[in-house]
Motif scaffolding. Structure first.
Motif, PDB file in Angstrom:
ATOM      1  N   TYR A   5       0.856  -1.167  -0.078  1.00 43.85           N
ATOM      2  CA  TYR A   5       0.036  -0.113   0.034  1.00 43.85           C
ATOM      3  C   TYR A   5       0.992   1.377   0.036  1.00 43.85           C
ATOM      4  N   ASN A   6       1.811   1.155   0.734  1.00 48.06           N
ATOM      5  CA  ASN A   6       2.752   2.505   0.926  1.00 48.06           C
ATOM      6  C   ASN A   6       3.684   2.840  -0.537  1.00 48.06           C
ATOM      7  N   PRO A  37       9.392   5.619  -7.342  1.00 48.26           N
ATOM      8  CA  PRO A  37       8.949   5.668  -5.987  1.00 48.26           C
ATOM      9  C   PRO A  37       9.396   4.756  -4.949  1.00 48.26           C
ATOM     10  N   GLU A  38       9.824   3.632  -5.127  1.00 49.92           N
ATOM     11  CA  GLU A  38      10.353   2.757  -4.041  1.00 49.92           C
ATOM     12  C   GLU A  38      11.606   3.163  -3.713  1.00 49.92           C
ATOM     13  N   VAL A  46      12.170   3.266   7.975  1.00 46.53           N
ATOM     14  CA  VAL A  46      10.799   2.965   7.680  1.00 46.53           C
ATOM     15  C   VAL A  46      10.035   3.480   8.610  1.00 46.53           C
ATOM     16  N   ASN A  47      10.318   3.569   9.651  1.00 46.81           N
ATOM     17  CA  ASN A  47       9.444   4.280  10.944  1.00 46.81           C
ATOM     18  C   ASN A  47       9.256   5.663  10.684  1.00 46.81           C
ATOM     19  N   THR A  48      10.287   6.189   9.975  1.00 47.65           N
ATOM     20  CA  THR A  48      10.405   7.777   9.706  1.00 47.65           C
ATOM     21  C   THR A  48       9.234   7.997   8.631  1.00 47.65           C
ATOM     22  N   CYS A  49       9.448   7.060   7.548  1.00 43.64           N
ATOM     23  CA  CYS A  49       8.406   7.053   6.405  1.00 43.64           C
ATOM     24  C   CYS A  49       7.068   6.954   6.957  1.00 43.64           C
ATOM     25  N   LYS A 207      19.299   3.041  15.829  1.00 40.38           N
ATOM     26  CA  LYS A 207      18.765   4.449  15.393  1.00 40.38           C
ATOM     27  C   LYS A 207      19.724   5.227  14.898  1.00 40.38           C
ATOM     28  N   THR A 208      20.994   5.246  15.202  1.00 41.11           N
ATOM     29  CA  THR A 208      22.103   5.950  14.633  1.00 41.11           C
ATOM     30  C   THR A 208      22.996   5.158  13.419  1.00 41.11           C
TER      31      THR A 208
END
Length: 432
Positions: A5-6, A37-38, A46-49, A207-208
Motif C-alpha cells: 500500500y505504501n 517511487p520505491e 521505515v518508521n520515519t516514512c 537508531k544511529t
C-alpha cells in the motif's frame, strides 16, 4: 500489506507530480520509472516514512474538509499551511504534532521536487511560536543503578527458571551494552558470540546506524552474580539452544515491559523509570569511572556530543534533607556547595604494627575548651587525634602540616561559630 500500500501511495503521488514528463519519455525508459517511487521511500528509515506519511495524510484530510482544492495539497501554499499549524496549536498538548506535520510536508515536497511551504518565513515563525507556547519542562527518567540490579537479581533468580532468567539477562545486557529497547528486541542467539574472557553481541541495526552496517559491542566477563556473560550462558543452557539458533532473547514488546516491572518492588516510585533507564544507568556508571569519550561513543553507538550530554553523565546526585521539625526555605539557584578538582593523590603505606604507647603531638594541639576567652592566633594546630590512625609517622607529620595550613576550616573553641554569607535561611517560628 503495508509495504504494498505504501509503495502504491508513493507511485500515485509520483504520477501526480511528474505525469506530463513521464508521458513524454521514450518507451525504453518507462520501465525504469516504476523503480523511482520505491527508491524515494527508502531515503528514510521505515518508521520515519510511516510517521511522515501519517502527517501528510492528516494535512491532506484537513485541507479537503476545509474546502481547499486537492491540487493545492501538494504542492501546498504557505498561507494554507500556516492556518493548519495554527489550528493544531489550539488543540495540541505538546509540540510533537506540530513538528511532525512541518517535517512531513517538507519531506514530501522535497522528494517530489516542489518548492516547500516550510521554507516560508511565515510558516517557520508559526512553528517557532507553537513550540514556545506548547513547550513543557523535560522531566528525565532516573537511571537504573547497580544496587537496583542486585536487588532485582536476588528477588528473581531461581535455578532452572528460564522466564525469570530472561528478564535478568535482558536487564544486564541493556545496562552493560547501553542498549536501546528496539535493539534488545532484535537480538538473537546467533548474534551472541561467547568467549572465555568476554562476550560479543552483534547489533544488526540501530537508531544511529542509518546505512545498516551493523555494530559489535564487547562485554567483559567478570564472573560476579551480575556478570552478563555468566547469566547469558546459564539462560541458554536452561533453554537448550545452540549457537546457530535464531531464538530471540525477548519475543515481543510485552516482555520488554516486564523489565521495568521487575524493579517495582525495589524502588519508591516506578514511574520515574523507563526502558531507557537501563541504557542511561550503564552509561552513567561508565562515565563516572572515567571511560574515554571515543570508547564511550563507540560502545553506545552515539553520533554526537549532544546525545552523550543528554544523559547528564557528569552530574553527581547529592541528596538534601531537612531533618529539623520546621520548614527551611532555600531560594532557587542558591549555591549550597562547590566541587573541587583533585590536585594530587598519594599512595599511603599502611603501618602494620604500632606501639601501644600514645604518640605525643610535638606541635601541641591541646584541648580547645581551655582556650575559651583567649585570642585566636593566625596559625594554629587543629585538635585532631591521629593516634588511632594506621598511618606511618612520616605520613602523620604530613597530615599535621596540612591541618595547620588549613586551620581556619576548624573551630578555635566552643564559642567559634561558622558563617556562610551566601546561604539565607527562612526560619518560621510558632511563637508570637
Amino acid at each position: 500489506m503495508y509495504i504494498f500500500y505504501n509503495v502504491f501511495f508513493f507511485i500515485r503521488l509520483f504520477l501526480q507530480s511528474f505525469g506530463r514528463e513521464i508521458n513524454e519519455l521514450p518507451e525504453v525508459l518507462l520501465d525504469k520509472v516504476t523503480q523511482i517511487p520505491e527508491l524515494l521511500e527508502s531515503s528514510r528509515a521505515v518508521n520515519t516514512c510511516k510517521a511522515y506519511k501519517r502527517g501528510f495524510l492528516r494535512w491532506k484530510k484537513w485541507a479537503i474538509n476545509s474546502g481547499i482544492k486537492l491540487e493545492d495539497t501538494l504542492p501546498a501554499k504557505p498561507l494554507h499551511v500556516a492556518i493548519y499549524l495554527t489550528s493544531i496549536i489550539q488543540t495540541a498538548n505538546s509540540p510533537s504534532p506540530l513538528v511532525n506535520v512541518f517535517y512531513s510536508l517538507k519531506w514530501f515536497h522535497d522528494i517530489f521536487d516542489f518548492k516547500s511551504p516550510t521554507d516560508s518565513k511565515l510558516v517557520v515563525n508559526i512553528l517557532e511560536a507553537g513550540k514556545r507556547k506548547l513547550a513543557r519542562p523535560v522531566i528525565k527518567k532516573e537511571p537504573v543503578t547497580i544496587r537496583m540490579l542486585s536487588d532485582m537479581f536476588d528477588f528473581l533468580f531461581m535455578e532452572g527458571n528460564s522466564k525469570n532468567q530472561r528478564i535478568i539477562c535482558a536487564s544486564l545486557l541493556g545496562y552493560a551494552g547501553f542498549l536501546r529497547s528496539e535493539e534488545l528486541l532484535k537480538i538473537k542467539r546467533s548474534d551472541i558470540v561467547i568467549d572465555s574472557t568476554h562476550m560479543r553481541v552483534f547489533i544488526e541495526s540501530s537508531k544511529t546506524d542509518k546505512y545498516r552496517d551493523g555494530a559489535w559491542i564487547v562485554i567483559s566477563r567478570t564472573g560476579t552474580k551480575l556478570c552478563p556473560v555468566v547469566n547469558i550462558e546459564r539462560y541458554f543452557e536452561w533453554l537448550g539452544v545452540d549457537e546457530s539458533d535464531d531464538v530471540h532473547l525477548l519475543c515481543n514488546l510485552s516482555a520488554l515491559k516486564e523489565l521495568i516491572k521487575a524493579f517495582k518492588p525495589h524502588v519508591n516510585d516506578i514511574s520515574k523509570y523507563c526502558l531507557h533507564s537501563l541504557r542511561s544507568g550503564g552509561a552513567t556508571a561508565a562515565a563516572n569511572r572515567g571511560i574515554g569519550d571515543r570508547l564511550f561513543k563507540r560502545h553506545g553507538r552515539r553520533v554526537s556530543e549532544n546525545a552523550r550530554d543528554a544523559d547528564d553523565f557528569s552530574r553527581i546526585r547529592i541528596g538534601v534533607h531537612n531533618t529539623s521539625d520546621h520548614e527551611i526555605t532555600i531560594p532557587s539557584k542558591t549555591e549550597i556547595g562547590t566541587l573541587q578538582t583533585v590536585a594530587s593523590v598519594e599512595h599511603i603505606a599502611i603501618q602494620e604494627t604500632r606501639s601501644d604507647k600514645p604518640e605525643v603531638n610535638e606541635t601541641g594541639t591541646g584541648n580547645r575548651v581551655n582556650d575559651i576567652g583567649k585570642e585566636q592566633p593566625e596559625v594554629w594546630n587543629p585538635s585532631v587525634d591521629l593516634y588511632s590512625s594506621p598511618l606511618t609517622s612520616e605520613h602523620k607529620q604530613h597530615v599535621r602540616q596540612l591541618l595547620r595550613e588549613n586551620c581556619k576550616a576548624f573551630a578555635w573553641n566552643g564559642e567559634d561559630m561558622g558563617c556562610v554569607p551566601d546561604l539565607q535561611v527562612d526560619i518560621k517560628l510558632n511563637d508570637t
